[in-house]
Design an enzyme around this catalytic site. Structure first.
Site, short mmCIF file in Angstrom:
data_model
loop_
_atom_site.label_atom_id
_atom_site.label_comp_id
_atom_site.label_asym_id
_atom_site.label_seq_id
_atom_site.Cartn_x
_atom_site.Cartn_y
_atom_site.Cartn_z
N HIS A 69 0.85 -1.20 0.00
CA HIS A 69 0.00 0.00 0.00
C HIS A 69 0.88 1.24 0.00
O HIS A 69 1.75 1.39 0.86
CB HIS A 69 -0.94 -0.01 1.22
CG HIS A 69 -2.06 -0.98 1.08
ND1 HIS A 69 -2.53 -1.75 2.11
CD2 HIS A 69 -2.80 -1.31 -0.01
CE1 HIS A 69 -3.52 -2.51 1.67
NE2 HIS A 69 -3.71 -2.26 0.39
N GLU A 79 0.67 -5.10 10.93
CA GLU A 79 0.26 -3.69 10.86
C GLU A 79 1.17 -2.97 11.85
O GLU A 79 1.05 -3.14 13.07
CB GLU A 79 -1.20 -3.51 11.29
CG GLU A 79 -2.22 -4.09 10.34
CD GLU A 79 -2.51 -3.23 9.12
OE1 GLU A 79 -1.91 -2.13 8.99
OE2 GLU A 79 -3.33 -3.65 8.30
N GLU A 83 1.71 3.72 3.14
CA GLU A 83 2.19 3.15 4.41
C GLU A 83 3.72 3.17 4.41
O GLU A 83 4.38 2.14 4.40
CB GLU A 83 1.60 1.74 4.56
CG GLU A 83 0.07 1.79 4.55
CD GLU A 83 -0.62 0.43 4.38
OE1 GLU A 83 0.08 -0.61 4.35
OE2 GLU A 83 -1.86 0.41 4.29
N ARG A 91 -3.33 4.90 -1.83
CA ARG A 91 -3.18 3.55 -1.28
C ARG A 91 -2.92 2.49 -2.36
O ARG A 91 -2.15 1.56 -2.16
CB ARG A 91 -4.49 3.22 -0.54
CG ARG A 91 -4.74 1.76 -0.21
CD ARG A 91 -6.08 1.63 0.51
NE ARG A 91 -6.54 0.26 0.62
CZ ARG A 91 -6.36 -0.50 1.69
NH1 ARG A 91 -5.72 -0.05 2.74
NH2 ARG A 91 -6.83 -1.72 1.72
N HIS A 150 2.41 -3.85 6.62
CA HIS A 150 1.51 -2.72 6.42
C HIS A 150 1.65 -1.77 7.61
O HIS A 150 2.31 -2.06 8.59
CB HIS A 150 0.05 -3.20 6.41
CG HIS A 150 -0.34 -4.04 5.24
ND1 HIS A 150 -1.19 -3.59 4.27
CD2 HIS A 150 -0.03 -5.32 4.89
CE1 HIS A 150 -1.38 -4.54 3.38
NE2 HIS A 150 -0.69 -5.61 3.71
N SER A 151 0.95 -0.63 7.51
CA SER A 151 0.71 0.17 8.69
C SER A 151 -0.73 0.68 8.54
O SER A 151 -1.25 0.74 7.44
CB SER A 151 1.67 1.35 8.77
OG SER A 151 1.39 2.32 7.78
N TYR A 152 -1.45 1.06 9.57
CA TYR A 152 -0.98 1.15 10.94
C TYR A 152 -2.00 0.48 11.85
O TYR A 152 -3.12 0.22 11.38
CB TYR A 152 -0.85 2.65 11.36
CG TYR A 152 -2.13 3.44 11.26
CD1 TYR A 152 -2.93 3.69 12.39
CD2 TYR A 152 -2.61 3.95 10.04
CE1 TYR A 152 -4.11 4.43 12.31
CE2 TYR A 152 -3.80 4.66 9.97
CZ TYR A 152 -4.53 4.90 11.10
OH TYR A 152 -5.71 5.61 11.01
#
Ligand code: ARG
Ligand code: ZN
Length: 444
Positions: A185, A404, A188, A247, A328-330
């Site tokens: 994404h 995440e 991120e 994204r 990923h985040s978050y």
């Protein structure tokens, strides 16, 4: 002033004055009705950018809204008595402030002694795709006995997606593989930075740390720090919140026609980008994804329609991958499969869960950072077409996890995590990854 000039300046004033302001709202739905309303808004209004999607009563929702949309949106919240507060008042202001801070930091760093390093790369900063490529290539040149770099696919905009393979090339034989990807994404940013830190650790600690040496001698690490370079570069290209918070990938525009009313011609809207983490072949097109090309969670035309996801599929299927890690985040969650619906698990759930719990504990031991552990559906929201689910369900890897990363949901900056958080995030996460790598080595 002659007329065209006046017109021109008027236009200029108009465009400047018309810059949209974006605000991130923190919502606290407490009933199923309220959650359903938010889910409908997400599906029907692509202009609402959900940083954290609605899932169930009691779980927070974060959404970025432009000032044009603001009043109507707030009215809707009030009508349904949904508690809300401001998380970020002016997103663009934060983006600009952070950029200024970064630029200052860069000037300082240049005066210090990064020259001492053979491979110059400041892990504490967010980098361009070109810098990442240069870094990987210079590792391959400096550490030829451990490192090779190869492209695994080409994006819509023609960028080659680089994979770095790290293993001791002198001892051959079949080794188990660990797949690691970051940056699926675009917005991120801490994800690719964290993955680059892992690469740095594996390569530079090989001579210094017995455990790392074992990981590099006995495993093959296949690491893609930036799986979505088109989206990433796009998100770096402007301070405009709609661009910084991109994204998806940058697949070419797809158009849909919408009826506007009786006797009126339909309008055509075209939008770019597929949500790559809805494009894998695992309950493709079901809950938590959208068929609307303008949606943030647009699933794409069919599973693996995108060069980035097809590249993952092809590489994973052609190698002996025992462990699949995607970053990923978050939210600070460590997820194991399956995420497409609640309370759905693999039959070796106990192995995955106990490994995830040990990993989260190791992560916690560094700075006391708290992670939740569970499936994506149970901890965050259900979403079909995710890569960690596909890796477990279809590619049959043993250990498949999605991280995440920081910040936790109570922290205000979300995707706009400051650069000084990169190293702490990476350090603690590396402890978790080492636990999972050790478990991989224990496999029969
Ligand atoms: N933030 C991730 C996403 O929206 C979470 C996905 C979790 N995985 C899942 N299969 N539900 O893509
Ligand atoms: Zn993500």
């Amino acid at each position: 002033m002659h007329v065209p000039l006046i017109l021109f300046s008027a236009l200029l004033v108009f465009t400047v004055a018309h810059q949209k302001k974006f605000t991130v709202w923190r919502l606290q739905p407490t009933s199923t009705n309220q959650v359903e309303l938010l889910k409908n808004l997400q599906l029907n209004d692509v202009k609402l950018d959900f940083w954290k999607s609605p899932s169930e009563a009691g779980k927070e929702v974060h959404v970025m809204v432009s000032d044009e949309k603001g009043p109507k949106f707030l009215e809707e919240l009030d009508d349904h008595s949904i508690t809300h507060s401001i998380m970020i008042d002016d997103v663009q202001k934060v983006i600009v402030e952070q950029k200024e801070k970064r630029d200052k930091l860069r000037k300082q760093v240049r005066l210090h002694d990064w020259r001492e390093q053979k491979v110059q790369f400041n892990l504490a900063q967010y980098h361009s795709f070109a810098d990442v490529i240069n870094y990987l290539n210079s590792l391959a040149i400096t550490y030829p006995e451990l490192v090779s770099v190869q492209p695994i696919g080409t994006t819509h905009e023609g960028r080659q997606i680089p994979l770095i393979k790290i293993t001791n090339k002198r001892n051959g034989g079949t080794k188990r593989g660990i797949w690691v990807d970051g940056g699926i994404h675009a917005r991120e940013w801490v994800s690719p930075s964290t993955v680059l830190y892992f690469i740095h650790q594996l390569v530079t600690q090989y001579d210094k740390d017995a455990q790392i040496r074992q990981f590099v001698d006995q495993l093959e690490w296949y690491i893609v720090p930036l799986l979505n370079p088109d989206g990433y570069e796009y998100s770096r290209s402007s301070n405009d919140p709609e661009i910084r918070l991109w994204r998806k990938n940058r697949s070419p525009p797809k158009c849909i026609q919408q009826a506007t009313g009786l006797f009126q011609p339909p309008t055509t809207t075209c939008c770019q980008g597929v949500d790559l983490n809805r494009n894998f072949d695992w309950f493709f097109g079901q809950v938590g994804s959208s068929t609307d090309p303008c949606s943030e969670i647009y699933q794409g035309a069919y599973a693996f329609s995108e060069p980035e996801t097809a590249a993952v599929r092809d590489f994973v299927q052609r190698h002996r991958i025992s462990t699949f890690l995607t970053f990923h985040s978050y939210s600070q969650i460590l997820m194991y499969p399956f995420g497409h619906q609640v309370r759905t698990y693999s039959n070796d759930l106990n192995d995955l869960r106990s490994t995830a719990l040990s990993a989260a504990q190791a992560l916690n031991s560094v700075y006391n950072t708290q992670y939740k552990v569970g499936t994506g559906a149970d901890t965050l929201y259900p979403a079909s077409g995710g890569s960690e689910d596909w890796a477990k369900g279809k590619a049959h890897v043993k250990y498949s996890f999605l991280f995440e990363l920081r910040p936790e949901e109570q922290v205000w900056d979300g995707f706009l995590l400051a650069e000084n958080q990169i190293i702490p995030t990476a350090r603690e996460t590396w402890e978790a990854v080492k636990v999972i790598a050790a478990k991989t080595l224990e496999l029969p």
